[in-house]
Write an enzyme that holds these catalytic residues in place. Structure first.
Site, mmCIF file in Angstrom:
data_model
loop_
_atom_site.group_PDB
_atom_site.id
_atom_site.type_symbol
_atom_site.label_atom_id
_atom_site.label_comp_id
_atom_site.label_asym_id
_atom_site.label_seq_id
_atom_site.Cartn_x
_atom_site.Cartn_y
_atom_site.Cartn_z
ATOM 1 N N TYR A 1 0.830 -1.210 0.000
ATOM 2 C CA TYR A 1 0.000 0.000 0.000
ATOM 3 C C TYR A 1 0.871 1.268 0.000
ATOM 4 O O TYR A 1 0.799 2.079 0.920
ATOM 5 C CB TYR A 1 -0.989 -0.035 1.170
ATOM 6 C CG TYR A 1 -2.054 -1.078 0.928
ATOM 7 C CD1 TYR A 1 -3.198 -0.753 0.202
ATOM 8 C CD2 TYR A 1 -1.893 -2.399 1.336
ATOM 9 C CE1 TYR A 1 -4.161 -1.718 -0.088
ATOM 10 C CE2 TYR A 1 -2.856 -3.368 1.053
ATOM 11 C CZ TYR A 1 -3.983 -3.007 0.341
ATOM 12 O OH TYR A 1 -4.930 -3.960 0.056
ATOM 13 N N LYS B 1 0.167 -16.662 7.631
ATOM 14 C CA LYS B 1 0.919 -15.752 8.486
ATOM 15 C C LYS B 1 1.885 -16.477 9.443
ATOM 16 O O LYS B 1 2.939 -16.902 9.010
ATOM 17 C CB LYS B 1 -0.038 -14.822 9.214
ATOM 18 C CG LYS B 1 -0.661 -13.809 8.219
ATOM 19 C CD LYS B 1 -1.027 -12.493 8.829
ATOM 20 C CE LYS B 1 -1.189 -11.421 7.768
ATOM 21 N NZ LYS B 1 -2.564 -11.082 7.446
ATOM 22 N N TYR C 1 -11.389 -8.469 6.651
ATOM 23 C CA TYR C 1 -10.277 -8.419 5.702
ATOM 24 C C TYR C 1 -9.851 -9.849 5.388
ATOM 25 O O TYR C 1 -9.624 -10.645 6.301
ATOM 26 C CB TYR C 1 -9.082 -7.637 6.282
ATOM 27 C CG TYR C 1 -7.911 -7.624 5.324
ATOM 28 C CD1 TYR C 1 -7.908 -6.768 4.221
ATOM 29 C CD2 TYR C 1 -6.844 -8.504 5.477
ATOM 30 C CE1 TYR C 1 -6.863 -6.787 3.317
ATOM 31 C CE2 TYR C 1 -5.793 -8.522 4.573
ATOM 32 C CZ TYR C 1 -5.806 -7.651 3.488
ATOM 33 O OH TYR C 1 -4.773 -7.689 2.583
ATOM 34 N N ASP D 1 -11.507 -17.766 8.517
ATOM 35 C CA ASP D 1 -10.196 -17.279 8.109
ATOM 36 C C ASP D 1 -9.379 -17.036 9.380
ATOM 37 O O ASP D 1 -9.546 -16.025 10.055
ATOM 38 C CB ASP D 1 -10.382 -15.984 7.300
ATOM 39 C CG ASP D 1 -9.054 -15.368 6.875
ATOM 40 O OD1 ASP D 1 -8.006 -15.772 7.405
ATOM 41 O OD2 ASP D 1 -9.088 -14.454 6.025
HETATM 42 C C1 LIG Z 1 -3.150 -11.088 6.093
HETATM 43 C C2 LIG Z 1 -4.474 -11.727 5.962
HETATM 44 C C3 LIG Z 1 -4.880 -12.323 4.756
HETATM 45 C C4 LIG Z 1 -4.023 -12.279 3.511
HETATM 46 O O1 LIG Z 1 -2.826 -12.970 3.651
HETATM 47 P P1 LIG Z 1 -1.595 -12.630 2.660
HETATM 48 O O2 LIG Z 1 -0.548 -13.613 3.069
HETATM 49 O O3 LIG Z 1 -1.220 -11.210 2.905
HETATM 50 O O4 LIG Z 1 -2.082 -12.871 1.267
HETATM 51 C C5 LIG Z 1 -6.115 -12.931 4.716
HETATM 52 N N1 LIG Z 1 -6.916 -12.951 5.805
HETATM 53 C C6 LIG Z 1 -6.565 -12.413 6.980
HETATM 54 C C7 LIG Z 1 -7.479 -12.497 8.156
HETATM 55 C C8 LIG Z 1 -5.331 -11.763 7.102
HETATM 56 O O5 LIG Z 1 -4.995 -11.194 8.262
#
Ligand SMILES: *Cc1c(COP(=O)(O)O)cnc(C)c1O
Length: 429
Positions: free
Chosen positions: A19, A277, A147, A248
């Protein structure tokens, strides 16, 4: 690295950052090394890391056991294609993930980033319903302020306003949105609390393949912690309306909220779960999508009888080895005690922010501490203030937040929280 100013100047003119704008007049700091919880800048200054490199570096940096695991795998094989071949690190990691995630999750699809694991989850849900003879279920329902990543499918389920993607709106699949939960963590939530979710499901379930959301903690979309009863209600509604539930856990997974996975706060089991992550302790890019036997069987026995996805770097052996070492490190330590100690220290350390007129709210859950300001902060001024205070804290919008590596000492954590209080109070932001 010959001339320090030369490479930094090149970065400004030629290298995109997350960004970012090329040539922008915002500070970008050259980091040349990292060890434990400290980042070392090119000028020799050291910063205490309050970000875990965006949720990832849970064991800190340059960890001897992590380094050793990757070196050992490097001597065997750095990479090999996963089509038609398999290898020990991938299988060992899959076995571990199946073991530690909710019991109904039995199969693992590896990919290279969180966003891709979300794409995979969405494709699995659509393919499942296709193979069940319900091909109209091609859309998704999510909650506002979420997100899920930056690729097109993932973008389509991010918050349509704060999701940073509104300029692509016409190029994206239109999805369904329910209000963000307003019953917060630690508070009850009756059926009324999920009435917007219920209304969307009642009206649109015939087109909805799955509900997708971040369990308990909405991360990048606002750092909000919501009631576990809300999540339980969503699970109930998904079952009632014949819709899958995708959780997620990319940000929340592997202990960050005080449970190994945030869904455990609510005792809720998803049909599909994404992790990423901190999966590799921040060493390599790796993510995974886990699903139930029912879904994987339906897809595998349906038409065309294959799951239609296959990344080039699927299950990279170095990344899988890093993940195995990271999980071993995590699970062999009393991580729950660590996180609850960090939680207490964050609560105490950030409490003085509550008295400041600039601050809207202070909230802490697990190893996440958030100071929500009344107005968005000015990056141009606040970032140097933090660096001068000797810490690496990267706010966004109205949010100044800490999510330190789990290995941080009390003393370093104290320095971090004191820096936040001082910067929020005194920095001209
Ligand atoms: C960071 C994140 C993503 C995306 O992961 P990237 O490795 O940056 O593609 C998806 N969902 C959540 C909840 C996140 O925190």
């Amino acid at each position: 690295m010959s001339d320090k100013n030369d490479w930094i100047a090149f970065d400004k003119q030629h290298v995109w950052h997350p960004y970012s704008a090329i040539g922008a007049d915002l500070p970008t700091y050259p980091v040349v090394g990292a060890k434990g919880v400290r980042l070392r800048l090119a000028d020799g200054r050291e910063l205490i890391d309050g970000m875990s490199s965006w949720w990832c570096a849970i064991h800190g940096y340059n960890h001897p056991q992590m380094n050793q695991a990757i070196r050992a795998q490097l001597d065997e094989m750095a990479h090999v294609m996963f089509g038609g071949l398999t290898h020990p690190p991938a299988v060992a990691l899959a076995r571990k993930l199946v073991e530690i995630t909710p019991a109904t999750l039995q199969t693992v699809f590896f990919s290279d980033s969180g966003s891709v694991s979300v794409e995979v989850a969405m494709k699995m849900a659509i393919q499942y319903w296709h193979d069940k003879g319900v091909p109209a279920k091609q859309h998704f329902l999510t909650i506002r302020k979420g997100y899920h990543g930056d690729t097109f499918g993932a973008m389509s389920v991010c918050d349509p306003v704060t999701g940073m993607h509104s300029l692509f709106a016409d190029a994206m699949t239109q999805q369904f949105f329910a209000d963000a939960p307003t019953c917060f963590f630690g508070h009850p939530c009756n059926r009324d609390g999920a009435k917007s979710m219920e209304a969307q499901l009642r009206e649109n379930h015939e087109q909805i393949a799955a509900v997708i959301l971040e369990p308990i903690v909405q991360g990048t979309g606002g750092m909000r912690f919501y009631s576990l009863e809300y999540l339980q209600e969503v699970r109930r509604l998904c079952d009632q309306y014949g819709v899958l539930l995708i959780l997620d856990e990319i940000a929340t997974g592997f202990g960050r909220t005080g449970k190994l996975f945030a869904c455990e706060h609510a005792g809720v089991t998803p049909d599909i779960m994404c992790v990423g992550k901190s999966l590799t302790g921040g060493y390599m890019s790796l993510a995974a999508t886990l699903t139930t036997e029912e879904i994987s069987k339906t897809i595998s026995e349906g038409e065309p009888g294959l799951f239609m996805h296959g990344p080039t770097f699927m299950a990279n052996p170095l990344a899988c080895s890093a993940a195995l070492a990271s999980l071993e490190l995590l699970l062999e330590t009393p991580w729950q005690k660590r996180i609850s100690d960090i939680e207490e220290d964050l609560k105490q350390g950030l409490a003085p922010c509550r008295e400041l007129p600039q601050v809207e709210e202070v909230r802490v859950l697990g190893a996440i501490g958030v100071v929500e300001m009344k107005r968005p902060v000015e990056m141009r001024t606040i970032q140097p203030c933090f660096v001068e205070a000797g810490v690496w804290v990267r706010p966004f919008g109205k949010l100044v937040y800490l999510m330190p590596p789990y290995v941080i000492s009390r003393e370093d954590l104290d320095t971090l929280t004191r820096a936040v209080v001082q910067v929020v109070e005194k920095c001209p932001i």
